[in-house]
Design a protein around this motif. Structure first.
Motif, PDB file in Angstrom:
ATOM      1  N   VAL A 178       0.836  -1.196   0.000  1.00  0.00           N
ATOM      2  CA  VAL A 178       0.000   0.000   0.000  1.00  0.00           C
ATOM      3  C   VAL A 178       0.874   1.250   0.000  1.00  0.00           C
ATOM      4  N   PHE A 179       0.532   2.179  -0.882  1.00  0.00           N
ATOM      5  CA  PHE A 179       1.234   3.451  -0.994  1.00  0.00           C
ATOM      6  C   PHE A 179       0.223   4.585  -0.914  1.00  0.00           C
ATOM      7  N   ALA A 180       0.573   5.632  -0.183  1.00  0.00           N
ATOM      8  CA  ALA A 180      -0.230   6.856  -0.166  1.00  0.00           C
ATOM      9  C   ALA A 180       0.477   7.853  -1.076  1.00  0.00           C
ATOM     10  N   ILE A 181      -0.178   8.195  -2.167  1.00  0.00           N
ATOM     11  CA  ILE A 181       0.373   9.174  -3.089  1.00  0.00           C
ATOM     12  C   ILE A 181      -0.218  10.527  -2.706  1.00  0.00           C
ATOM     13  N   GLU A 182       0.658  11.419  -2.272  1.00  0.00           N
ATOM     14  CA  GLU A 182       0.249  12.743  -1.799  1.00  0.00           C
ATOM     15  C   GLU A 182       0.772  13.794  -2.777  1.00  0.00           C
ATOM     16  N   ILE A 183      -0.144  14.596  -3.308  1.00  0.00           N
ATOM     17  CA  ILE A 183       0.222  15.641  -4.258  1.00  0.00           C
ATOM     18  C   ILE A 183      -0.331  16.950  -3.698  1.00  0.00           C
ATOM     19  N   TYR A 184       0.545  17.938  -3.530  1.00  0.00           N
ATOM     20  CA  TYR A 184       0.111  19.181  -2.916  1.00  0.00           C
ATOM     21  C   TYR A 184       0.956  20.350  -3.398  1.00  0.00           C
ATOM     22  N   ARG A 185       0.455  21.546  -3.123  1.00  0.00           N
ATOM     23  CA  ARG A 185       1.168  22.782  -3.462  1.00  0.00           C
ATOM     24  C   ARG A 185       0.728  23.868  -2.499  1.00  0.00           C
ATOM     25  N   LEU A 186       1.534  24.895  -2.392  1.00  0.00           N
ATOM     26  CA  LEU A 186       1.118  26.078  -1.647  1.00  0.00           C
ATOM     27  C   LEU A 186       0.117  26.836  -2.512  1.00  0.00           C
ATOM     28  N   GLU A 187      -0.822  27.480  -1.885  1.00  0.00           N
ATOM     29  CA  GLU A 187      -1.907  28.153  -2.603  1.00  0.00           C
ATOM     30  C   GLU A 187      -1.384  29.112  -3.673  1.00  0.00           C
ATOM     31  N   ASP A 224       1.469  28.910  -5.289  1.00  0.00           N
ATOM     32  CA  ASP A 224       2.328  28.240  -6.272  1.00  0.00           C
ATOM     33  C   ASP A 224       1.501  27.673  -7.418  1.00  0.00           C
ATOM     34  N   THR A 225       2.178  27.439  -8.525  1.00  0.00           N
ATOM     35  CA  THR A 225       1.495  26.832  -9.670  1.00  0.00           C
ATOM     36  C   THR A 225       1.980  25.409  -9.926  1.00  0.00           C
ATOM     37  N   THR A 226       3.067  25.000  -9.278  1.00  0.00           N
ATOM     38  CA  THR A 226       3.575  23.646  -9.490  1.00  0.00           C
ATOM     39  C   THR A 226       3.283  22.777  -8.265  1.00  0.00           C
ATOM     40  N   TRP A 227       3.264  21.476  -8.500  1.00  0.00           N
ATOM     41  CA  TRP A 227       2.859  20.500  -7.492  1.00  0.00           C
ATOM     42  C   TRP A 227       4.053  19.725  -6.951  1.00  0.00           C
ATOM     43  N   THR A 228       4.004  19.379  -5.679  1.00  0.00           N
ATOM     44  CA  THR A 228       5.005  18.552  -5.023  1.00  0.00           C
ATOM     45  C   THR A 228       4.442  17.141  -4.905  1.00  0.00           C
ATOM     46  N   LEU A 229       5.306  16.158  -5.104  1.00  0.00           N
ATOM     47  CA  LEU A 229       4.905  14.750  -5.041  1.00  0.00           C
ATOM     48  C   LEU A 229       5.606  14.065  -3.884  1.00  0.00           C
ATOM     49  N   GLU A 230       4.814  13.387  -3.075  1.00  0.00           N
ATOM     50  CA  GLU A 230       5.324  12.584  -1.968  1.00  0.00           C
ATOM     51  C   GLU A 230       4.601  11.247  -1.989  1.00  0.00           C
ATOM     52  N   VAL A 231       5.361  10.174  -1.854  1.00  0.00           N
ATOM     53  CA  VAL A 231       4.774   8.845  -1.732  1.00  0.00           C
ATOM     54  C   VAL A 231       5.191   8.293  -0.378  1.00  0.00           C
ATOM     55  N   VAL A 232       4.211   7.864   0.405  1.00  0.00           N
ATOM     56  CA  VAL A 232       4.489   7.263   1.706  1.00  0.00           C
ATOM     57  C   VAL A 232       4.176   5.776   1.577  1.00  0.00           C
ATOM     58  N   ASP A 271      12.036  17.410  -7.851  1.00  0.00           N
ATOM     59  CA  ASP A 271      11.409  18.205  -8.903  1.00  0.00           C
ATOM     60  C   ASP A 271       9.934  18.426  -8.589  1.00  0.00           C
ATOM     61  N   THR A 272       9.402  19.534  -9.069  1.00  0.00           N
ATOM     62  CA  THR A 272       7.968  19.779  -8.961  1.00  0.00           C
ATOM     63  C   THR A 272       7.341  19.514 -10.331  1.00  0.00           C
ATOM     64  N   PHE A 273       6.025  19.500 -10.372  1.00  0.00           N
ATOM     65  CA  PHE A 273       5.302  19.104 -11.572  1.00  0.00           C
ATOM     66  C   PHE A 273       4.319  20.182 -11.989  1.00  0.00           C
ATOM     67  N   GLU A 274       4.159  20.343 -13.292  1.00  0.00           N
ATOM     68  CA  GLU A 274       3.262  21.359 -13.836  1.00  0.00           C
ATOM     69  C   GLU A 274       1.800  21.044 -13.548  1.00  0.00           C
ATOM     70  N   SER A 275       1.481  19.748 -13.440  1.00  0.00           N
ATOM     71  CA  SER A 275       0.100  19.372 -13.149  1.00  0.00           C
ATOM     72  C   SER A 275       0.068  18.243 -12.127  1.00  0.00           C
ATOM     73  N   ASP A 276      -1.031  18.143 -11.412  1.00  0.00           N
ATOM     74  CA  ASP A 276      -1.191  17.048 -10.461  1.00  0.00           C
ATOM     75  C   ASP A 276      -1.335  15.713 -11.181  1.00  0.00           C
ATOM     76  N   LYS A 277      -1.886  15.738 -12.373  1.00  0.00           N
ATOM     77  CA  LYS A 277      -2.012  14.517 -13.186  1.00  0.00           C
ATOM     78  C   LYS A 277      -0.626  13.971 -13.546  1.00  0.00           C
ATOM     79  N   GLU A 278       0.282  14.865 -13.927  1.00  0.00           N
ATOM     80  CA  GLU A 278       1.649  14.468 -14.249  1.00  0.00           C
ATOM     81  C   GLU A 278       2.335  13.861 -13.026  1.00  0.00           C
ATOM     82  N   ALA A 279       2.174  14.494 -11.869  1.00  0.00           N
ATOM     83  CA  ALA A 279       2.789  13.988 -10.638  1.00  0.00           C
ATOM     84  C   ALA A 279       2.279  12.589 -10.317  1.00  0.00           C
TER      85      ALA A 279
END
Length: 91
Positions: A24-33, A35-43, A54-62
């Motif tokens: 099981v993996f928790a895929i967490e995608i977030y950004r500061l309000e 910001d326009t790019t997304w941060t990706l974290e997998v727990v 690296d950050t991502f242009e879209s949450d879909k890409e992340a």
């Protein structure tokens, strides 16, 4: 009470829990309000956090990158890969 100077964290609707290769993996995608790019974290199921530099242009890409990397490496290899730095354990 929240400090009004604190930035708001936006969590993507693409964030979710997945089971890959039985792990099981928790895929967490977030950004500061502001910001326009997304941060990706997998727990992973052991609670180890894997954060991309690296950050991502879209949450879909992340989300796609997270799933592709776990599936490419295999879940166990991803969890135990060289990108993991363990925290000291209390005895």
């Amino acid at each position: 009470m929240r400090d009004e100077d604190e930035p708001h964290l936006v969590t993507s609707g693409k964030s979710k829990r997945l089971s890959i290769d039985g792990f099981v993996f928790a895929i967490e995608i977030y950004r500061l309000e502001a910001d326009t790019t997304w941060t990706l974290e997998v727990v992973d199921q052991d609670g180890t956090s894997h954060v991309w530099d690296d950050t991502f242009e879209s949450d879909k890409e992340a989300f796609s990158v997270a799933v592709a990397e776990i599936e490419r490496d295999g879940a166990l290899t991803f969890m135990r890969g060289s990108n993991v730095i363990g925290f000291p354990q209390k005895n």
